[in-house]
Design an enzyme around this catalytic site. Structure first.
Site, PDB file in Angstrom:
ATOM      1  CG  HIS A 109       7.771   4.510  -1.478  1.00  0.00           C
ATOM      2  ND1 HIS A 109       6.719   4.777  -2.331  1.00  0.00           N
ATOM      3  CD2 HIS A 109       8.902   4.626  -2.224  1.00  0.00           C
ATOM      4  CE1 HIS A 109       7.189   5.038  -3.541  1.00  0.00           C
ATOM      5  NE2 HIS A 109       8.511   4.955  -3.490  1.00  0.00           N
TER       6      HIS A 109
ATOM      7  CG  ASP B 283       3.828   5.302  -4.932  1.00  0.00           C
ATOM      8  OD1 ASP B 283       3.225   6.383  -5.101  1.00  0.00           O
ATOM      9  OD2 ASP B 283       4.760   4.917  -5.671  1.00  0.00           O
ATOM     10  CE  LYS B 284       3.365  -0.584  -1.195  1.00  0.00           C
ATOM     11  NZ  LYS B 284       2.223  -1.468  -1.294  1.00  0.00           N
TER      12      LYS B 284
ATOM     13  CD  GLU C 260      -7.719   4.129  -6.731  1.00  0.00           C
ATOM     14  OE1 GLU C 260      -6.522   4.070  -6.410  1.00  0.00           O
ATOM     15  OE2 GLU C 260      -8.350   3.167  -7.196  1.00  0.00           O
TER      16      GLU C 260
ATOM     17  CD  GLU D 271     -17.448   3.063  -7.688  1.00  0.00           C
ATOM     18  OE1 GLU D 271     -17.931   3.904  -8.447  1.00  0.00           O
ATOM     19  OE2 GLU D 271     -17.455   1.846  -7.923  1.00  0.00           O
TER      20      GLU D 271
ATOM     21  CE  LYS E  33      12.246   2.907  -4.698  1.00  0.00           C
ATOM     22  NZ  LYS E  33      12.154   3.649  -5.987  1.00  0.00           N
TER      23      LYS E  33
ATOM     24  CG  PHE F 180      16.760   9.761   1.336  1.00  0.00           C
ATOM     25  CD1 PHE F 180      15.695  10.628   1.172  1.00  0.00           C
ATOM     26  CD2 PHE F 180      16.514   8.402   1.199  1.00  0.00           C
ATOM     27  CE1 PHE F 180      14.419  10.176   0.883  1.00  0.00           C
ATOM     28  CE2 PHE F 180      15.243   7.924   0.915  1.00  0.00           C
ATOM     29  CZ  PHE F 180      14.198   8.823   0.764  1.00  0.00           C
TER      30      PHE F 180
ATOM     31  CG  ASP G 152       8.225  10.957  -5.827  1.00  0.00           C
ATOM     32  OD1 ASP G 152       7.567  11.662  -6.609  1.00  0.00           O
ATOM     33  OD2 ASP G 152       8.617   9.808  -6.112  1.00  0.00           O
ATOM     34  CB  ALA G 153       3.158  13.209  -5.639  1.00  0.00           C
TER      35      ALA G 153
ATOM     36  NE  ARG H 220       2.763   6.506  -8.035  1.00  0.00           N
ATOM     37  CZ  ARG H 220       3.243   7.742  -8.201  1.00  0.00           C
ATOM     38  NH1 ARG H 220       3.204   8.324  -9.379  1.00  0.00           N
ATOM     39  NH2 ARG H 220       3.778   8.378  -7.181  1.00  0.00           N
ATOM     40  CE  LYS H 221       7.146   2.103  -5.741  1.00  0.00           C
ATOM     41  NZ  LYS H 221       6.570   3.080  -6.679  1.00  0.00           N
TER      42      LYS H 221
ATOM     43  CE  LYS I  70      -8.429  -1.804  -7.529  1.00  0.00           C
ATOM     44  NZ  LYS I  70      -7.784  -2.460  -8.690  1.00  0.00           N
TER      45      LYS I  70
ATOM     46  CE  LYS J 131     -14.479  -2.027  -6.091  1.00  0.00           C
ATOM     47  NZ  LYS J 131     -15.665  -2.362  -5.266  1.00  0.00           N
TER      48      LYS J 131
ATOM     49  CG  ASP K 159      -8.410  -5.642 -10.341  1.00  0.00           C
ATOM     50  OD1 ASP K 159      -8.333  -6.465 -11.258  1.00  0.00           O
ATOM     51  OD2 ASP K 159      -8.579  -4.422 -10.530  1.00  0.00           O
TER      52      ASP K 159
END
Length: 392
Positions: free
Chosen positions: A17, A19-20, A45, A58, A171, A236, A244-245, A250-251, A271, A275, A277
């Protein structure tokens, strides 16, 4: 009164995918730095589109990790995922690395100095969750959505029969029927998967994937009443960043609990473990899983909160959802005593300063088997006995 009979749905996405792919690349960059300098600071990122990858962020790490090396690793990751299509090819894609030095303003809050311990890399809230719905102590809808895609990925990479006709982008979505609070069956199954053979119809694709889906779900979960939606839009073929960018982070619901538990809002990939998060979300899962593994509850949600530059958590909150065998306030106190929940304490307890992150980028950060080299250390249940003893 809590509902006991209902439908609940979770989704997963494959390593191909868009994003992955970006999560994988960001964590590959992190691993490259941690391998040579465990104290690396990185916020990375990745953006991907048609034959283009941009890596930014960074870093405070060694100069020996060169741009050329990161480009090489990125191409290897894309190749491993399986992209050799015209619009996104591991060898031909343009890859830009735009990392810059870490902000000194952030560094002064995070670094230990004098009598000041290492602080959290940012403010925020993090949640961990565990339940008895699966042996992995994960919510059933997400667990099986992940498992379907993992089985298909393994078959595609092994080129098993017609699975070799499938592409990397996919998906899944599983709607689970609950009765008396327990998962008992699949009400619906949704799968959209890229395919390399343009002549394949939705029916052809279902014939390829259905055996893997049935093999992933528990016996008896699929019935005549189960709804199937396989490639419901039809063809598909164009998939991945060409279709798709993609962006890192995002997941976040796919990465955690599929919507069955709260989420603090922070993404994980790219990260470093200072961090919170990332590291505190791992710690919260570790605590919740050990609570359930100890038999102290059938469901547990743990929240941790931090302020940038501050070493100790601002709060520890436990919710056992009415299934607990112990007082929740007492549990909150004991959790903070059994594990040092400062950023440094988490990193040391879970041994997070290792190149173990690229493998987390697809199919969930939780519900996985701990690896011998320290990967998925937050899935261990090695403090369950200590929790029971402390609360006896």
């Amino acid at each position: 009164m809590a509902r006991t009979s209902y439908l609940f749905t979770s989704e997963s996405v494959s390593e191909g995918h868009p994003d992955k792919i970006c999560d994988r690349i960001s964590d590959t960059v992190l691993d490259a730095y941690l391998e040579v300098y465990p104290e690396t600071r990185l916020g990375c990122e990745t953006f991907a589109t048609t034959n283009r990858v941009v890596i930014g962020g960074e870093v405070r790490g060694p100069d020996s990790v060169t741009t050329e090396h990161l480009v090489e690793l990125t191409r290897a990751a894309i190749k491993d995922i399986g992209y050799e299509q015209d619009g996104f090819h591991w060898e031909r894609a343009q890859i830009d690395v735009l990392l810059h030095a870490q902000s000194v303003d952030i560094a002064q809050g995070v670094d230990a100095a004098g009598n000041k311990d290492e602080g959290a890399g940012d403010q925020g809230i993090m949640f961990g969750f565990a339940c008895t719905e699966t042996p992995e102590l994960m919510p059933a809808p997400l667990h099986y959505a992940h498992l379907i895609l993992r089985r298909l990925s393994e078959a595609r990479h092994a080129r098993q029969g017609d699975a070799a006709k499938l592409g990397p982008d996919a998906k899944s979505q599983v709607t689970v029927r609950y009765e008396n609070g327990r998962p008992v069956g699949a009400a619906s199954i949704v799968l959209s998967t890229q395919h390399l053979d343009e002549s394949l119809s939705s029916g052809d694709v279902r014939a390829i994937v259905e055996p893997y889906i049935r093999g992933a779900l528990p016996d008896g979960w699929i019935s005549d009443a189960t709804e199937w939606h396989v490639n419901p839009t039809g063809k598909f073929v164009i998939g991945g960043p060409d279709g798709d960018a993609g962006l890192t982070g995002r997941k976040i619901i796919v990465d955690t609990y599929g919507g069955a538990a709260p989420h603090g809002g922070g993404a994980f990939s790219g990260k470093d473990p200072t961090k919170v998060d990332r590291s505190a979300a791992y710690a919260a899962r570790y605590l919740a899983k050990n609570v359930v593994a100890a038999g102290l509850a059938d469901r547990a949600t743990i929240q941790l909160a931090y302020a940038i530059g501050v070493s100790k958590p601002l709060s520890i909150y436990a919710d056992l959802h009415g299934t607990g065998q112990v007082d929740e306030a007492a549990l909150e106190r004991v959790l903070g005593e059994i594990m040092d929940l400062s950023p440094r304490g988490i990193r040391q307890h879970l041994q997070l300063n290792k190149p173990i992150y690229a493998r987390t980028a697809a199919y969930g950060h939780f519900g996985r088997e701990p690896d011998a080299d320290g990967g998925f250390s937050w899935e261990k249940t090695d403090i369950a006995d200590a929790l029971k003893s402390a609360l006896a």
